[in-house]
Design an enzyme around this catalytic site. Structure first.
Site, mmCIF file in Angstrom:
data_model
loop_
_atom_site.group_PDB
_atom_site.id
_atom_site.type_symbol
_atom_site.label_atom_id
_atom_site.label_comp_id
_atom_site.label_asym_id
_atom_site.label_seq_id
_atom_site.Cartn_x
_atom_site.Cartn_y
_atom_site.Cartn_z
ATOM 1 N N GLY A 153 46.299 41.481 41.666
ATOM 2 C CA GLY A 153 46.298 42.928 41.441
ATOM 3 C C GLY A 153 47.694 43.516 41.305
ATOM 4 O O GLY A 153 47.932 44.670 41.683
ATOM 5 N N SER A 154 48.615 42.745 40.713
ATOM 6 C CA SER A 154 49.996 43.243 40.584
ATOM 7 C C SER A 154 50.062 44.473 39.683
ATOM 8 O O SER A 154 50.799 45.424 39.982
ATOM 9 C CB SER A 154 50.927 42.155 40.052
ATOM 10 O OG SER A 154 50.474 41.696 38.798
ATOM 11 N N ASP B 270 40.488 46.837 41.521
ATOM 12 C CA ASP B 270 41.900 46.692 41.892
ATOM 13 C C ASP B 270 42.522 48.036 42.252
ATOM 14 O O ASP B 270 43.240 48.149 43.249
ATOM 15 C CB ASP B 270 42.703 46.080 40.722
ATOM 16 C CG ASP B 270 42.346 44.623 40.476
ATOM 17 O OD1 ASP B 270 41.252 44.210 40.893
ATOM 18 O OD2 ASP B 270 43.166 43.917 39.866
ATOM 19 N N ALA C 135 47.659 46.729 39.079
ATOM 20 C CA ALA C 135 47.058 47.892 39.748
ATOM 21 C C ALA C 135 47.993 48.432 40.826
ATOM 22 O O ALA C 135 48.151 49.656 40.972
ATOM 23 C CB ALA C 135 45.719 47.516 40.369
ATOM 24 N N PRO D 200 53.241 38.312 42.965
ATOM 25 C CA PRO D 200 53.491 37.598 41.708
ATOM 26 C C PRO D 200 52.710 38.231 40.547
ATOM 27 O O PRO D 200 51.552 38.617 40.724
ATOM 28 C CB PRO D 200 52.999 36.172 41.981
ATOM 29 C CG PRO D 200 52.677 36.092 43.429
ATOM 30 C CD PRO D 200 52.642 37.469 44.000
HETATM 31 C C1 MEV Z 1 40.636 40.617 37.604
HETATM 32 O O1 MEV Z 1 41.486 40.728 38.753
HETATM 33 C C2 MEV Z 1 39.201 40.764 38.006
HETATM 34 C C3 MEV Z 1 38.190 40.850 36.856
HETATM 35 O O2 MEV Z 1 36.907 41.022 37.454
HETATM 36 C C4 MEV Z 1 38.489 42.003 35.913
HETATM 37 C C5 MEV Z 1 38.269 43.360 36.556
HETATM 38 O O3 MEV Z 1 37.583 43.475 37.576
HETATM 39 O O4 MEV Z 1 38.787 44.341 35.985
HETATM 40 C C6 MEV Z 1 38.164 39.560 36.056
#
Ligand code: MEV
Length: 304
Positions: free
Chosen positions: A90-91, A135, A93, A84
């Protein structure tokens, strides 16, 4: 030639937000993947659930940046995803790494996986403003990983218990949430640094627990991390409802995963409790997905 490449999404066990401030995080690739299909073409097109465009930074910012940063000839890219979007799994990435992997193979660019992860991280930073390497590293390498930003990333023993994700189905903007946390950090640097230090400590003591498959204790630490994420302002009523529902149904532990605000929670459960945890999440108004950690990272398939 056509090249297909897939890359996994991820969950955070510990360390989202704190990792942006150089603290350690533990994240794991999961069995939900994004696939990029790439072939040389007369003109550049990008197709996804969002429609078909050319290079377009409004609709397809990540894929547009991938194509432009590798300076490849005209190409058609199709993105299909089980992850989603805007959910903290991590969609973006996974889409970036799958696209870079496919372009790398299609045009014989000879990037190794470390370079792929590095280029992917740069693209996420360009598009989002701020992004940790978590990610893109986990999506490239797969597995359960300890990330020490700017220093190292190493594989831990793969999480073996069931993972239940609870999607609030409320969109969450990582850029906005990271910006809100930055303002909190500017206003209360001492308090925020102390919280980030505790989260760093959760990652540190989480390592031997994961290696020893002590998921009950890992779950307890995840519960602490959830409280700290709430404290830094990235929680929501619905996220807390899903977390409580998962815990009450017997999860080892449950917390926000990713940027928060909306998006998803993650619960670790025994195989026996997974269905009950998923039902409780659904009953609380979320959408549950039962999955497992994935040892596999980016995978390329070429077709002539
Ligand atoms: C986002 O999935 C995670 C955060 O720590 C941002 C990041 O690590 O780039 C909020």
């Amino acid at each position: 030639m056509t090249t297909t490449c897939s890359a996994p999404g991820k969950i955070y066990l510990f360390g989202e937000h704190a990792v942006v401030y150089g603290k350690r995080a533990i994240a794991s690739a999961i069995n939900l993947r994004t696939t990029a299909t790439v072939s040389e073409s007369d003109q550049t097109t990008i197709s996804s659930l969002l429609g078909t465009t050319g290079i377009d930074y409004m609709v397809h910012p990540y894929i547009s940046r991938c194509i432009e940063s590798l300076a490849v000839p005209s190409v058609s890219v199709r993105i299909d995803s089980e992850i989603p979007v805007g959910s903290g799994l991590g969609s973006s990435a996974a889409a970036v790494i799958a696209t870079l992997g496919a372009l790398n193979a299609e045009f014989r660019l000879m990037m190794d996986s470390a370079t792929l992860a590095e280029v992917g991280h740069r693209i996420e930073r360009d598009v989002q403003g701020a992004a940790s390497p978590t990610d893109t590293t986990v999506s490239t390498m797969g597995g359960t990983m300890l990330i020490t930003p700017g220093v190292s990333s190493s594989k831990l023993r793969l999480i073996e218990c069931d993972i239940v994700i609870g999607d609030t189905e409320e969109f969450s903007s990582t850029k906005e949430l990271v910006g809100n946390v930055r303002i909190m950090h500017e206003n209360y640097p001492g308090v925020m640094d102390s919280i980030f230090d505790i989260i760093d400590n959760l990652s540190e003591i989480g390592v031997p627990l994961i290696e020893g498959r002590d998921y009950r204790s890992v779950g307890e630490l995840m519960n602490i991390d959830h409280g700290l994420l709430d404290a830094i302002g990235v929680g929501s009523a619905k996220l807390s409802r899903l977390v409580c529902a998962a815990r009450d149904a017997g999860a080892y532990g449950a917390k926000i995963t990713g940027a928060g605000g909306g998006g998803c929670i993650v619960a670790l459960t025994s195989d026996a409790a997974a269905d009950a945890v998923a039902s409780a999440i659904n009953d609380a108004g979320g959408r549950a997905i039962i999955t497992k950690a994935s040892e596999g990272g980016v995978v390329v398939r070429e077709k002539f």
